[in-house]
Design an enzyme around this catalytic site. Structure first.
Site, mmCIF file in Angstrom:
data_model
loop_
_atom_site.group_PDB
_atom_site.id
_atom_site.type_symbol
_atom_site.label_atom_id
_atom_site.label_comp_id
_atom_site.label_asym_id
_atom_site.label_seq_id
_atom_site.Cartn_x
_atom_site.Cartn_y
_atom_site.Cartn_z
ATOM 1 N N GLU A 83 60.084 6.862 98.076
ATOM 2 C CA GLU A 83 59.424 8.166 98.140
ATOM 3 C C GLU A 83 58.450 8.257 96.958
ATOM 4 O OE1 GLU A 83 61.896 11.370 99.248
ATOM 5 O OE2 GLU A 83 60.470 12.921 98.634
ATOM 6 N N ARG A 84 57.186 8.511 97.270
ATOM 7 C CA ARG A 84 56.119 8.580 96.269
ATOM 8 C C ARG A 84 55.994 7.258 95.490
ATOM 9 N NH1 ARG A 84 54.642 12.815 99.130
ATOM 10 N NH2 ARG A 84 56.254 14.400 99.131
ATOM 11 N N ASN A 113 66.755 12.292 96.508
ATOM 12 C CA ASN A 113 67.136 12.749 97.857
ATOM 13 C C ASN A 113 68.088 11.681 98.393
ATOM 14 O OD1 ASN A 113 65.411 14.984 97.731
ATOM 15 N ND2 ASN A 113 63.662 13.753 98.408
ATOM 16 N N LYS A 147 70.449 16.057 92.640
ATOM 17 C CA LYS A 147 69.449 17.041 93.072
ATOM 18 C C LYS A 147 70.157 17.904 94.110
ATOM 19 C CE LYS A 147 65.071 17.407 95.657
ATOM 20 N NZ LYS A 147 63.903 16.687 96.206
ATOM 21 N N GLU A 196 64.687 21.804 97.998
ATOM 22 C CA GLU A 196 63.946 21.133 99.065
ATOM 23 C C GLU A 196 64.859 20.655 100.196
ATOM 24 O OE1 GLU A 196 61.542 18.220 96.905
ATOM 25 O OE2 GLU A 196 60.073 19.772 96.478
ATOM 26 N N LYS A 209 61.819 18.861 84.647
ATOM 27 C CA LYS A 209 60.445 18.356 84.783
ATOM 28 C C LYS A 209 59.571 18.952 83.686
ATOM 29 C CE LYS A 209 60.399 17.307 89.696
ATOM 30 N NZ LYS A 209 59.666 17.269 90.958
ATOM 31 N N ASP A 219 55.482 21.199 89.496
ATOM 32 C CA ASP A 219 55.860 19.886 90.023
ATOM 33 C C ASP A 219 54.808 18.833 89.680
ATOM 34 O OD1 ASP A 219 57.073 17.885 91.403
ATOM 35 O OD2 ASP A 219 56.707 18.681 93.405
ATOM 36 N N GLU A 221 52.029 10.594 91.712
ATOM 37 C CA GLU A 221 52.076 11.345 92.976
ATOM 38 C C GLU A 221 50.882 12.294 93.139
ATOM 39 O OE1 GLU A 221 55.616 13.666 93.494
ATOM 40 O OE2 GLU A 221 54.843 14.650 95.276
ATOM 41 N N GLU A 241 41.372 15.396 86.130
ATOM 42 C CA GLU A 241 41.577 16.845 86.169
ATOM 43 C C GLU A 241 40.285 17.574 86.556
ATOM 44 O OE1 GLU A 241 42.240 18.580 82.309
ATOM 45 O OE2 GLU A 241 43.312 20.289 83.149
#
Ligand code: GCV
Length: 730
Positions: free
Chosen positions: A206-207, A249, A326, A330, A404, A409, A437, A555
């Protein structure tokens, strides 16, 4: 004697064989050094597989300054990690200096590089007193004279510390630093320096942007774990001491006994490098796969289930690090299913790990992703603090809250999470995202160390005293027993690990900052560039400059003024799609309408998020007069015509920033082209291709964002660059 051959699996193996026999003080010292070095195939082709551990041969001139490096190596005991350290030292010195270190017996230390712990060394060199306060993982590099002979001592309290010392010595040689009269003590800032991998058991990550998992394939642990061992080596070389191998996850099946038996092989691959393995777990596992009809953390059967599971894991993996959770996030199940708190959930597992020395990381990334977007007081940014601050002091001492860096996020710019200042009686770790990500997915250049340094150096002003985030997470401010730094890495099977050679500076930089957050971005990028590309001054100057400017450039065309990365949040998190943030429950809102843009998070009129910070920090953000331009839209809703501290209007800044950013990505290409012929062809071409792709996509970002904001606001670019025919007619 040196033998070099290719093994059946395409690796180059080099066998060095040395025999020595001589008489010393009446003792016959006979030593045979047999050292098999397996070098990943393709190393010569500069695929990036060797990363910063290339150990390429020094020029004769640079090598000559190491003429006096001792020619023998003495290893004081027989631990696994110490043997790894010896092997690494022999390999590195051989590759860089064409010098073969002979193994010598540990009965005397003179004329050798000596590897051993303080206690190993004490009897033979009682005068060598270890520096005070050197913790378990620090090291001491000391050029000493023993019995009139020069020796170089690499010592520490533990074998792992010695290994870190060996890597430090090799890094110095690779960068041609002088070793004469070396007397250097180093120790890590915090005990926790871990990476997380978000690998799924089917092999996808994932990512992840560097290919499939190095651990799993098709629901099983890979049969060939050589990459896992090489990864542990890379991690150890920058002082990382733990790795969580599977996605937060988490699939409940990871805890099946049969699977743990497979996972054990990964722990075996990590162990020689002092890297502890840990697992992400699904809180509902006792029910989902464990045969119980509940996962209520306060149910005694559930507590017994976790105890039995922990005992079983430690039986197979005695140095197991712990679990990451986690939950209630989500779509993951969590303690809220039973009206319980995160502390109830964390403690039941922490209790099971405690007798074995394991740690439970509970992620503060708990939020409702079905928030009502029509309610202007709703704010996802408030969730972590709202959920965890009331529980301060309720967590066991082997629980760490993993927070985080920002309250949303991993956006291209966020303020620091107020939760860092909100837990005084609870261990904390900061979670940073190495995998890009929201920051260009390794296709755009975005060196994240300067961003992380801003976060780590940010002063939370606790009770009138300076309290930078780095000190809070290291446990120094609130005198916590543990804490530290966690990076979401997501390396994969691609030869250069992260999929992009320049992105590897982020993995290197994470490790270096976790070891010493006081290092500057310039130092880190200079070290990394020299180790990865060699010592050509043009190469070092060009790559360092590109890396150091890359975050502000990214950015400027993806989310200036603190609006967040205005990417497709419902899809790939890569393409520009500012409208995807709005009118859904995910809470990454920027609230752009026809008149203005930005989230009002003030205490006075907004969501009240700013009130979660200590008073001195609130004062920085609450008023427009003080709020810095680059976070303006994170904290305030303003008209497009609002004048920034820079003197420009918001709308003009948005236009200029996107045009400037896109231009600067083109400059990256010209800067890079100056390096043709100065670096190897493979990496030159690979990076050039990525920069060309970035420049094209920056134009797409620029045009999408400028057109979008022009349509919304109806206010033209005063330089006339943004032209939408339909709008011009009106
Ligand atoms: C692993 C973001 C990412 C998810 C990730 C999540 C998390 O939402 O997009 O892929 O899930 O963060 O950190 O848990």
């Amino acid at each position: 004697m040196k033998l070099r051959f290719e093994t059946s699996d395409g690796h180059i193996a080099m066998i060095l064989i040395r025999f020595t026999s001589r008489v010393r003080r009446g003792v016959i010292a006979a030593a045979a050094c047999l050292c098999a070095i397996v070098i990943p195939s393709g190393l010569d082709a500069e695929t990036g597989a060797a990363a910063w551990l290339r150990y390429s041969a020094l020029s004769p001139q640079s090598a000559s300054s190491y003429q006096n490096l001792p020619g023998e190596v003495v290893v004081m005991s027989d631990g696994l990690v110490l043997r790894t350290a010896q092997q690494e030292l022999v390999q590195g010195v051989f590759q860089m200096l064409s010098k073969t270190l002979r193994s010598a017996v540990a009965s005397r230390l003179d004329g050798a590089i000596v590897l051993g712990t303080f206690s190993d060394l004490h009897t033979l060199a009682p005068d060598l007193r270890p520096p005070e306060k050197l913790g378990a993982e620090g090291y001491w590099l000391k050029s000493a004279s023993i019995h009139q002979s020069k020796c170089l001592v690499i010592t520490a309290a533990t074998d792992r510390g010695v290994l870190y010392g060996v890597f430090a010595l090799l890094s110095k040689i690779a960068r041609s630093e002088s070793l004469s009269s070396i007397d250097e003590v180093q120790q890590p800032y915090a005990p926790v320096r871990w990476v997380n991998q978000w690998d799924n058991l089917d092999g996808r990550i994932e990512r992840g942007y560097g290919g499939p998992s190095i651990f799993f394939d098709d629901g099983k642990v890979r049969s060939d774990l050589s990459r896992a061992g090489q990864y542990a080596r890379l991690l150890a070389s920058i002082g990382i001491n733990g790795c969580t191998i599977n996605n937060v996850n988490a699939a409940p099946g990871i805890l099946d006994d049969a699977f743990i038996a497979q996972v054990r092989r990964i722990a075996d691959a990590f162990r020689p490098w002092g890297v502890r393995l840990s697992l992400s777990v699904d809180l509902s596992s006792p029910k989902a796969s464990g045969g119980l009809d509940t996962f209520d953390p306060l149910d005694p059967q559930v507590a017994a289930w976790w105890r039995k599971k922990a005992d079983e894991i430690y039986r197979r993996i005695p140095d197991f690090g712990g679990f990451v959770v986690k939950a209630d996030s989500e779509g993951r199940l969590g303690p809220s299913s039973y009206g319980r708190t995160p502390a109830d959930a964390a403690n039941v597992i922490a209790h099971a790990l405690k007798p074995h020395g394991g740690i439970l990381f509970y992620r503060a990334f708990v939020y409702n992703h079905h928030l009502d977007w029509r309610n202007l007081k709703n704010d996802r940014a408030k969730a972590a603090y709202d959920n965890f601050h009331p529980l301060d002091g309720a967590f066991d001492d082997n629980v760490i809250i993993q927070i985080k860096n920002g309250p949303i996020d991993f956006q291209v710019r966020e303020p620091v999470s107020p939760l860092f200042a909100g837990l005084h009686r609870t261990n904390e770790a900061i979670e940073l995202q190495i995998t890009q990500e929201y920051t260009g997915q390794q296709r755009h250049l975005c060196f994240l160390v300067p961003m992380w340094k801003e976060v780590l150096d940010f002063d939370m002003h606790i009770e009138g005293n300076a309290a930078p985030v780095k000190d809070i997470v290291a446990g120094r401010v609130f005198h916590r027993p543990t804490g530290g730094f966690i990076g979401v890495a997501n390396v994969g099977m691609e030869s250069n690990w992260l999929g992009s050679p320049l992105a590897m500076a982020n993995l290197y930089g994470f490790g270096r900052l976790a070891w010493d957050p006081d290092l500057s971005s310039e130092t880190i990028v200079d070290e990394w560039t020299r180790l990865t590309f060699g010592s050509d001054p043009l190469v070092i100057k060009t790559i360092s400059a590109m890396q150091l400017s890359s975050w502000p450039v990214y950015e400027s065309y993806t989310g200036p003024l603190g609006a967040g990365t205005l990417t497709n949040i419902l899809g790939n998190h890569y393409d520009p799609a500012p409208e995807s943030s709005e009118q859904n429950g995910w809470g990454q809102w920027h609230r752009a309408d026809h008149q203005g843009i930005g989230m009002d998070r003030t205490v006075a009129t907004g969501t009240g998020f700013i009130g979660q910070y200590p008073p001195e920090v609130q004062a920085l953000y609450e008023t427009l007069a003080r709020c810095q331009d680059n976070l303006l839209l994170f904290f305030h809703h303003v008209r497009y015509t609002y004048i920034l501290h820079s003197g420009k209007t918001v709308i003009q800044h948005v236009y200029d920033s996107h045009y400037d950013g896109a231009d600067r990505t083109r400059d990256f290409i010209s800067q890079w082209k100056m390096l043709e012929g100065h670096i190897d062809e493979e990496r030159y071409r690979d990076i050039l291709g990525r920069l060309e792709c970035q420049a094209q996509e920056a134009v797409l970002w620029r045009d999408t964002m400028c057109n979008w904001i022009y349509r919304l606001s109806g206010i033209a670019d005063n330089k006339g660059r943004v032209v939408i025919p339909a709008l011009e007619k009106n």
